[in-house]
Design an enzyme around this catalytic site. Sequence first.
Site, mmCIF file in Angstrom:
data_model
loop_
_atom_site.group_PDB
_atom_site.id
_atom_site.type_symbol
_atom_site.label_atom_id
_atom_site.label_comp_id
_atom_site.label_asym_id
_atom_site.label_seq_id
_atom_site.Cartn_x
_atom_site.Cartn_y
_atom_site.Cartn_z
ATOM 1 N N LYS A 1 0.836 -1.196 0.000
ATOM 2 C CA LYS A 1 0.000 0.000 0.000
ATOM 3 C C LYS A 1 0.873 1.249 0.000
ATOM 4 O O LYS A 1 1.748 1.404 0.848
ATOM 5 C CB LYS A 1 -0.914 0.005 1.229
ATOM 6 C CG LYS A 1 -1.857 1.188 1.309
ATOM 7 C CD LYS A 1 -2.763 1.083 2.533
ATOM 8 C CE LYS A 1 -3.721 2.257 2.596
ATOM 9 N NZ LYS A 1 -3.014 3.525 2.903
ATOM 10 N N SER B 1 -1.886 5.044 -3.560
ATOM 11 C CA SER B 1 -2.302 5.857 -2.418
ATOM 12 C C SER B 1 -1.169 6.759 -1.966
ATOM 13 O O SER B 1 0.001 6.369 -2.022
ATOM 14 C CB SER B 1 -2.715 4.933 -1.267
ATOM 15 O OG SER B 1 -2.931 5.657 -0.068
ATOM 16 N N HIS C 1 -1.382 7.877 1.184
ATOM 17 C CA HIS C 1 -1.666 7.795 2.619
ATOM 18 C C HIS C 1 -2.632 8.900 3.053
ATOM 19 O O HIS C 1 -2.532 9.453 4.145
ATOM 20 C CB HIS C 1 -0.373 7.868 3.438
ATOM 21 C CG HIS C 1 -0.421 7.105 4.730
ATOM 22 N ND1 HIS C 1 -0.042 5.795 4.842
ATOM 23 C CD2 HIS C 1 -0.816 7.471 5.980
ATOM 24 C CE1 HIS C 1 -0.177 5.383 6.088
ATOM 25 N NE2 HIS C 1 -0.661 6.388 6.803
ATOM 26 N N ASP D 1 -7.025 4.515 -3.454
ATOM 27 C CA ASP D 1 -7.812 5.287 -2.499
ATOM 28 C C ASP D 1 -7.424 6.764 -2.585
ATOM 29 O O ASP D 1 -6.473 7.140 -3.263
ATOM 30 C CB ASP D 1 -7.694 4.740 -1.071
ATOM 31 C CG ASP D 1 -6.376 5.102 -0.372
ATOM 32 O OD1 ASP D 1 -5.500 5.719 -0.997
ATOM 33 O OD2 ASP D 1 -6.232 4.759 0.805
ATOM 34 N N GLY D 2 -8.201 7.577 -1.903
ATOM 35 C CA GLY D 2 -7.948 9.002 -1.886
ATOM 36 C C GLY D 2 -9.203 9.796 -2.149
ATOM 37 O O GLY D 2 -9.692 9.843 -3.274
ATOM 38 N N SER D 3 -9.777 10.375 -1.101
ATOM 39 C CA SER D 3 -10.954 11.252 -1.200
ATOM 40 C C SER D 3 -12.165 10.575 -1.823
ATOM 41 O O SER D 3 -12.909 11.178 -2.596
ATOM 42 C CB SER D 3 -10.595 12.514 -1.992
ATOM 43 O OG SER D 3 -9.649 13.305 -1.293
ATOM 44 N N VAL D 4 -12.378 9.307 -1.467
ATOM 45 C CA VAL D 4 -13.594 8.613 -1.912
ATOM 46 C C VAL D 4 -14.733 9.023 -0.992
ATOM 47 O O VAL D 4 -14.744 8.673 0.190
ATOM 48 C CB VAL D 4 -13.399 7.085 -1.896
ATOM 49 C CG1 VAL D 4 -14.710 6.377 -2.237
ATOM 50 C CG2 VAL D 4 -12.305 6.689 -2.875
ATOM 51 N N ARG D 5 -15.671 9.770 -1.520
ATOM 52 C CA ARG D 5 -16.774 10.298 -0.730
ATOM 53 C C ARG D 5 -18.136 9.841 -1.238
ATOM 54 O O ARG D 5 -19.148 10.040 -0.571
ATOM 55 C CB ARG D 5 -16.754 11.836 -0.738
ATOM 56 C CG ARG D 5 -15.405 12.458 -0.363
ATOM 57 C CD ARG D 5 -15.089 12.292 1.111
ATOM 58 N NE ARG D 5 -13.873 13.028 1.466
ATOM 59 C CZ ARG D 5 -12.692 12.466 1.672
ATOM 60 N NH1 ARG D 5 -12.563 11.132 1.577
ATOM 61 N NH2 ARG D 5 -11.638 13.193 1.990
#
Length: 342
Positions: free
Chosen positions: A212, A234, A236, A267-271
Site C-alpha cells: 500500500k 495511495s 496515505h 484510495d484518496g478522497s472517496v466520498r
Amino acid sequence: MDIKEIRSLAKDRMKGVCNLCSECNGIYCSGQVPGMGGTGSGRAMKRSYEKISQVKLNLKTIHEAKKPETNIMIFNQNLSLPLISAPVTGSEINMGGYLSEADYCKAVVSGSKMADTFAMIGDSGNPQFYIDGLNAITEENGCGIAIIKPRENNKIIENIKKAEIANALAVGVDIDGAGLVTMALLGQPVGPKSKAELKEIISSTNLPVILKGIMTVEEALLAVEIGAKAIVVSNHGGRILDDTLAPIEVLPEIAKAVKGKITIMADGSVRSGRDIFKYIAAGADIVLCARPIIWGAIGGGSEGVASYINHLKNELIQAMILTGANNIGEINSDMISYNFDI
C-alpha cells in the site's frame, strides 16, 4: 439507518475534530495530524479531493444497462461492490474519542461484512491497536485484511503470523508510512523497504501480500516482479508528505503498466459512489474508502458502516445506469472525462 442521521450523530460525537463539511475537501481540518487532516499545509489531501472532483462522468442513456451488477471477486471472495473499508487507526487520538479502538475496529469489520464486503485493519504506534483489529477479524471468522506499518522485517513477519492465526484473508504493508514521525516517537520505528526486504516479507507467508502506497509506475512494476498480489495506489490520504500528486493523477499510467498482472487498488478522497466509479474507470480493480466509513462507525456502529456502504453502492449503481455499464468490468476510461493531465 438514515445517512443524514448517521452524519449528524457523527458530527456531534467527533467534537469538532471532523466538521463533516458539505464538501469534505480537507480545508477545515488542514494540518490537523493527529486529527483528520492532511499533513503540513494540507495541500496533498486537498489536491486528492480537487483532482477526483475534476473527473466527470459522460452521461449516456441510450443503452441496455438497466439493472447493473456491482459484485466482484477478490482473494476468492465475492463482494457486493468494488469497495473495501480502508485501514484507519487511532479512534481515541484522531476521531474525538467517542469509540474505543476495539469498538471502532469491531464496528468497521462487522459493518463491512454486513454489507457483503470486508475491511482492512491497521497498525500504529500503539501495538494494541493492531491486536484490536485482529480481534475484530477473528470475531468475524477471518473476514478482513491486516495492514502493517513498515517496521523492521522481523516485527512485520511477527505481525503477519498473528494475522494468519486470525485467519485474515490477506496481509499488507503500508510502505508509504515510512516517514511517520509519530511511530518513532512511540518507540516503533519505521522506514523505507528494500527490494530484498520486501521479498523476505512476501516469502514469509502463503497469504496474499499487498503493498500500500504505490505512486509510480516504477514501483508498481517492482511489486509485480517481487510477487506481491496487490498494490494500493495511495498517498496515505495526504497525511505523510505534503505536495504529493493525487492518486487519480498517477493511476492511469500505473494501470497501463500492470493491469492484469496484479490487483490494483486505489484510495484518496472517496466520498461517493461516483468516486468509486471514477477510480474504476481510471484503472483500479477495487477502491478503498475511509472517511465515510469513519462517519458510519461513529454515527451508528456496525449498522452505520453497513448503511453507508450500501448508500455508496446505490450511488455507484446510479452512475452505472447513467453511463451505460452493465457490470463493473464494463466501466472504462471512455465513461469519464477530465481537464488535467494524467
